[in-house]
Design an enzyme around this catalytic site. Structure first.
Site, PDB file in Angstrom:
ATOM      1  N   TYR A 111     -15.170  -1.310   9.473  1.00 54.77           N
ATOM      2  CA  TYR A 111     -13.783  -0.862   9.650  1.00 54.77           C
ATOM      3  C   TYR A 111     -13.277  -1.271  11.034  1.00 54.77           C
ATOM      4  CZ  TYR A 111      -9.857   2.494   9.665  1.00 54.77           C
ATOM      5  OH  TYR A 111      -8.624   3.088   9.716  1.00 54.77           O
TER       6      TYR A 111
ATOM      7  N   ILE B 169      -2.420  -7.481  -1.704  1.00 48.76           N
ATOM      8  CA  ILE B 169      -2.448  -8.161  -0.403  1.00 48.76           C
ATOM      9  C   ILE B 169      -3.339  -9.398  -0.410  1.00 48.76           C
ATOM     10  CG2 ILE B 169      -4.360  -6.822   0.627  1.00 48.76           C
ATOM     11  CD1 ILE B 169      -2.495  -6.732   3.202  1.00 48.76           C
TER      12      ILE B 169
ATOM     13  N   ILE C  54      -0.680  -1.956  -6.010  1.00 47.22           N
ATOM     14  CA  ILE C  54      -1.624  -2.775  -6.791  1.00 47.22           C
ATOM     15  C   ILE C  54      -1.785  -2.159  -8.171  1.00 47.22           C
ATOM     16  CG2 ILE C  54      -2.956  -3.862  -4.937  1.00 47.22           C
ATOM     17  CD1 ILE C  54      -5.035  -1.566  -5.367  1.00 47.22           C
TER      18      ILE C  54
ATOM     19  N   GLY D  93       0.834  -1.210   0.000  1.00 47.57           N
ATOM     20  CA  GLY D  93       0.000   0.000   0.000  1.00 47.57           C
ATOM     21  C   GLY D  93       0.861   1.249   0.000  1.00 47.57           C
TER      22      GLY D  93
HETATM   23  C1  AKB Z   1     -10.763   7.003   9.163  1.00 52.44           C
HETATM   24  O1  AKB Z   1     -11.311   8.082   9.427  1.00 52.44           O
HETATM   25  O2  AKB Z   1     -11.334   6.036   8.668  1.00 52.44           O
HETATM   26  C2  AKB Z   1      -9.288   6.871   9.513  1.00 52.44           C
HETATM   27  C3  AKB Z   1      -9.081   6.403  10.903  1.00 52.44           C
HETATM   28  C4  AKB Z   1      -9.284   7.299  12.037  1.00 52.44           C
HETATM   29  O3  AKB Z   1      -8.745   5.276  11.115  1.00 52.44           O
HETATM   30  N1  AKB Z   1      -8.639   8.119   9.292  1.00 52.44           N
END
Ligand code: AKB
Length: 318
Positions: free
Chosen positions: A143, A55, A35, A8
């Site tokens: 996330y 990855i 990539i 990355g």
């Molecule tokens: C996001 O906002 O997704 C990132 C983080 C805080 O991990 N910058």
């Protein structure tokens, strides 16, 4: 650490980390992994080796590690929080499937691994202020789920297989070099671009929403210092809280107005980003990083603002 693979390398962190590592480890191979479609350009392409490393392909990772006798992998491949909410399957494939590939290659070929975690690894029931190092991590975003899974998987490979995995929980990162894409904290970068271009900034995050942020030079130093830290002092590994500043949109706006007094900001809320921001801490307690590897930030909001404005003015004058 002599031969390093950055997976990355053309992203927000990777583009600057690769150049910084090349400046430090001048006798090693600092390999810019990329990539297809995001090939290194300019000085990043010209100043050292690069290799196509997706990855999701353990084979490509292993080939680059063999070819350049890599001893350390910086795994920076990830979808940021808002994009991950829209593409949860891909976020898991890259964030967890990809990390699994990296750790397997590292186990077989004896590499150390850095994989960033984030303030996004915390959730609504985490203590919001001075969030402790060891606390509840039940994020409600994909996330966050990938970040907590990554922390656990990295610790597992450390204690089960002896892989030297280390990590920090990055706050929102602010830089004038490569813009972020699809994060919740991106507003704190975009606001500087608007200010220097003389535009009114439309802020997607509500006043009073505090999040930890960090200037990129401190973040790069953290990523390098944790990998160089004396292992015998580390009680924790994946992942350390690090912090330098916490602010809300009103505070960063006021900081910029000291240097650009006629700068204007309006609120135009983004519901997805606001919901994500509301689930994250206001500020982290980074005392374990300070005690175990002498972490110390150099920039605060005002010194960062001064530097960002100065550097963006130079960037836009070219
Ligand atoms: C996001 O906002 O997704 C990132 C983080 C805080 O991990 N910058």
């Amino acid at each position: 650490m002599k031969n390093v693979l950055i997976i990355g390398s053309t992203g927000q962190i990777g583009s600057e980390l690769t150049m910084k590592l090349r400046g430090i480890y001048t006798n090693g191979n600092i390999v810019a992994g990329y990539i297809k479609g995001a090939e290194p350009k300019g000085v990043l392409a010209e100043s050292g080796p690069s290799a196509e490393v997706d990855i999701t392909s353990a084979e490509q990772i292993a080939q680059a590690v063999d070819k350049y006798q890599v001893d350390t992998i910086y795994n920076l491949a990830a979808l940021l929080s808002a994009v991950a909410e829209n593409k949860p399957q891909l976020a898991w494939k890259i964030g967890v499937g990809g990390l699994f590939n990296v750790l397997e290659v590292a186990r077989e070929k004896h590499c150390a691994v850095f994989t960033p975690s984030s303030i996004g690894s915390f959730g609504l029931n985490t203590p919001k202020d001075h969030t402790p190092q060891d606390t509840i991590q039940r994020p409600n975003t994909m996330y966050g789920v990938t970040k907590v899974s990554g922390e656990l998987l990295s610790d597992y490979y450390a204690h089960r297989f002896g892989v030297d995995t280390r990590s920090v929980r990055f706050p929102g990162l602010i830089s004038y070099v490569t813009p972020p894409g699809g994060g919740t904290t991106d507003y704190a970068v975009d606001i500087y671009y608007s200010a220097v271009k003389g535009e009114t900034f439309k802020c997607p995050i509500a006043a009073g929403t505090f999040m930890d942020m960090m200037y990129m030079p401190d973040a790069l130093r953290a990523a390098i210092e944790i990998m160089e830290a004396d292992a015998s002092r580390l009680v924790h590994r994946n992942s350390f809280n690090i912090a330098s500043m916490s602010f809300d949109p009103e505070m960063i706006y006021a900081s910029i107005k000291k240097y650009i007094p006629d700068f204007k900001m309006q609120y135009e809320h983004d519901h997805l980003r606001q919901a994500i921001a509301d689930s994250w801490p206001n500020s982290l307690d980074d005392s374990c990083a300070r005690a175990e590897w002498d972490w110390k930030p150099e920039f605060d909001l005002d010194t960062m603002t001064r530097d960002m404005i100065e550097k963006l003015r130079v960037k836009f004058s070219k």
